[in-house]
Design an enzyme around this catalytic site. Sequence first.
Site, PDB file in Angstrom:
ATOM      1  N   HIS A 200      26.094  54.183  22.128  1.00  0.00           N
ATOM      2  CA  HIS A 200      27.283  55.104  22.845  1.00  0.00           C
ATOM      3  C   HIS A 200      27.975  53.377  23.920  1.00  0.00           C
ATOM      4  O   HIS A 200      28.653  53.417  24.416  1.00  0.00           O
ATOM      5  CB  HIS A 200      26.988  56.139  23.301  1.00  0.00           C
ATOM      6  CG  HIS A 200      27.445  57.247  22.407  1.00  0.00           C
ATOM      7  ND1 HIS A 200      27.861  56.681  20.499  1.00  0.00           N
ATOM      8  CD2 HIS A 200      26.727  57.859  21.804  1.00  0.00           C
ATOM      9  CE1 HIS A 200      28.097  57.741  20.309  1.00  0.00           C
ATOM     10  NE2 HIS A 200      26.569  58.608  20.548  1.00  0.00           N
ATOM     11  N   GLU A 442      14.906  14.649  43.892  1.00  0.00           N
ATOM     12  CA  GLU A 442      15.680  15.643  45.290  1.00  0.00           C
ATOM     13  C   GLU A 442      15.252  15.425  46.409  1.00  0.00           C
ATOM     14  O   GLU A 442      15.675  16.608  46.835  1.00  0.00           O
ATOM     15  CB  GLU A 442      15.436  16.766  44.399  1.00  0.00           C
ATOM     16  CG  GLU A 442      14.046  17.423  43.755  1.00  0.00           C
ATOM     17  CD  GLU A 442      14.154  18.734  42.543  1.00  0.00           C
ATOM     18  OE1 GLU A 442      14.456  19.746  42.592  1.00  0.00           O
ATOM     19  OE2 GLU A 442      12.393  18.929  42.662  1.00  0.00           O
ATOM     20  N   ASP A 466      19.003  20.493  45.450  1.00  0.00           N
ATOM     21  CA  ASP A 466      17.841  20.159  46.492  1.00  0.00           C
ATOM     22  C   ASP A 466      18.001  18.762  47.987  1.00  0.00           C
ATOM     23  O   ASP A 466      18.438  18.602  48.432  1.00  0.00           O
ATOM     24  CB  ASP A 466      16.744  19.690  46.721  1.00  0.00           C
ATOM     25  CG  ASP A 466      15.740  20.825  46.009  1.00  0.00           C
ATOM     26  OD1 ASP A 466      16.564  21.872  47.346  1.00  0.00           O
ATOM     27  OD2 ASP A 466      15.107  21.694  44.578  1.00  0.00           O
ATOM     28  N   CYS A 513      20.085  16.703  36.739  1.00  0.00           N
ATOM     29  CA  CYS A 513      20.237  18.353  36.335  1.00  0.00           C
ATOM     30  C   CYS A 513      20.745  19.212  37.154  1.00  0.00           C
ATOM     31  O   CYS A 513      20.644  20.726  37.265  1.00  0.00           O
ATOM     32  CB  CYS A 513      18.926  18.582  35.997  1.00  0.00           C
ATOM     33  SG  CYS A 513      17.582  18.388  36.833  1.00  0.00           S
TER      34      CYS A 513
HETATM   35  C1  PEP Z   1      17.810  21.201  42.021  1.00  0.00           C
HETATM   36  O1  PEP Z   1      17.522  20.691  43.277  1.00  0.00           O
HETATM   37  O2  PEP Z   1      19.049  19.953  41.934  1.00  0.00           O
HETATM   38  C2  PEP Z   1      17.262  21.408  40.850  1.00  0.00           C
HETATM   39  C3  PEP Z   1      18.325  21.033  39.764  1.00  0.00           C
HETATM   40  O3  PEP Z   1      16.353  21.868  41.017  1.00  0.00           O
HETATM   41  P1  PEP Z   1      16.300  23.453  41.696  1.00  0.00           P
HETATM   42  O4  PEP Z   1      17.971  23.670  41.344  1.00  0.00           O
HETATM   43  O5  PEP Z   1      15.782  24.857  40.708  1.00  0.00           O
HETATM   44  O6  PEP Z   1      15.323  23.874  42.621  1.00  0.00           O
HETATM   45 MG    MG Z   2      15.395  21.692  43.098  1.00  0.00          MG
END
Ligand code: PEP
Ligand code: MG
Length: 593
Positions: A200, A442, A466, A513
């Site tokens: 539900h 980073e 970072d 990333c």
């Molecule tokens: C970053 O620092 O950009 C990264 C992708 O790693 P995290 O965010 O996991 O520190």
């Molecule tokens: Mg990082």
Amino acid sequence: MSAEQGKKTLVLKGIGVSPGVVIGKVYRFDPLDVQLSFYKLEDLTLIPKEIARFKNALKESERELLKIQENLKKTKVTEPLYIIDVHILILQDKKFISRTIKYIRRLGVNAEWAVRMTLDYYKQIFEGVQDVYISGRISDVQYVSQRILRNLSGEKKEIVWEMGDGVIVVTHDLSPADTAQMKMDKVVGFATDSGGRTSHTAIIARSMELPAVAGLDNITRIARTGDEIIVDGTSGLVVVNPYPDMLRRYEEKRLLYSASKEEYLKYAKLPAVTKDDYKVQIGGNIEFVEEMPSAITHGVEYIGLYRTEFIYINREELPTEDDHFNNYSQIVTTKDLLWSTIRTFDLGGDKFPSNQKQAKELNPQLGLRAIRFCLKEVELFKTQLRAIWRVGALGKVKILFPMISGVEEIREAKKLLEEAKNELLAQGVRIASEMEIGAMIEVPTAAIIADKLAREVDFFSIGTNDLIQYSLAIDRANERLTYLYEPLHPAVLRLIKKVVDAAHDAKIRVAMCGEMAGDPLCSLILLGLELDELSMNHLAIPRVKKIIRESTLQESKLLLKKAMSFNTAAEVRACVQEYMLERFPGEFQREED
Ligand code: PEP
Ligand code: MG
């Protein structure tokens, strides 16, 4: 450290029964929090009185359900009406009634006890039914019994909300009547111990378009009223007391989810190629394997960042090599992925394992974090490295080392990777025939000596989260400094450019990333910088692909050149915003002054 000091972060996996992401405060709801007493009747002359008490409770329950139905008819949520009909039918069911009366008569027990026995009897019958839908319907008998019990106890407790808005109801399972009595305008999501797609709670949540995760087993024992909680109904995940960083990422997911309209999804599976044929590979950042189905739907071509540190939280014991392997294999064997980039664990900073192997640090972001921690805890690290080698035999895997700040660290990490490989080979274990090795860029020093690092690795992945934190000296977890956190800062752009140039000079690929990769406002700037790969929160992919497909590399380079000619971050942002607003009028909104 979790969002609220001292509270342990817990990630629970259940079944996403209503999609969407929501963040709120726990409201623990227990429909049976009345004290029941079960006893044998002292005197058999009391039996008629007990039967009358049971019948009165039936009547009262029916009256309540009818009233709830009446109120519901005035709202637009009609789904529970039918379910309440079923509950009224159970209340009137001759077999249900006669069985309960039989228990009172024959066994001389009070009505509460008899109702419990009837419920147990039906539970046993339903458990034997193979069909999941039908066996799941025992919950209807359960709700009805609970209501009768509540009325027998004379408890007239309705659901009282002492909390503010943004409540996530955490409960065993809810009956439609329970939900009907809630102040639904305050509820933003559900997390339940039991139930599946046909429960539900699931039906109600979907009809109200509120995210919900069911089948969490024991969330009611873990979460306390007032705890901070994330419900990801798309991936079936719940996080109780999330880390600040996780909270921020989910806040982003929440916004992206509400903005990820159908119209964007048609771009999900298309390649990210500009009009003048510049192709960018688009990957996904993953924290939990449960995110994979949604990542695939949203168009990930590869996994650009698997944040493996989350394997360490949520458990008392450290994960074994097999735990790692089994976890990664779920990603690596996913169909249609070009490759999976497994980032070795980045613990420290604002991410701590449940079993803290680390001492408290005054300044954790500058402390024993990521690769530094791994190089100190060699055995812990090698357990993971061996699992990565092994999983590489199942599909294409790349390894990525976080927070590299100099050549020595990458050499040391590679040495351990080689040792892990030789150990496995000596044991005759099947492993990847080769493995691309990447360094996360980073830390500003890594960006500055990118030309030297490029000779040591096969690819770079720029972690802007970072890189911005360390180059602008802003603690990324400090909300008071967010106004200074600027991906378009001229210094950040220069650092990224330096890294891309160094990578390309050394003929290696360079990815991004960090969150910046998935910010559509930055898409042309990143094209202009000529990144080869962008890995992002998968919900952002369709929109970023749309923008890339409608752009050219040539215009992106011109925009980048212009943006980099400014002296301040504010000027760069204004320039990029102005351009993107003009160029993609439907995509961006002018910021109010
Ligand atoms: C970053 O620092 O950009 C990264 C992708 O790693 P995290 O965010 O996991 O520190
Ligand atoms: Mg990082």
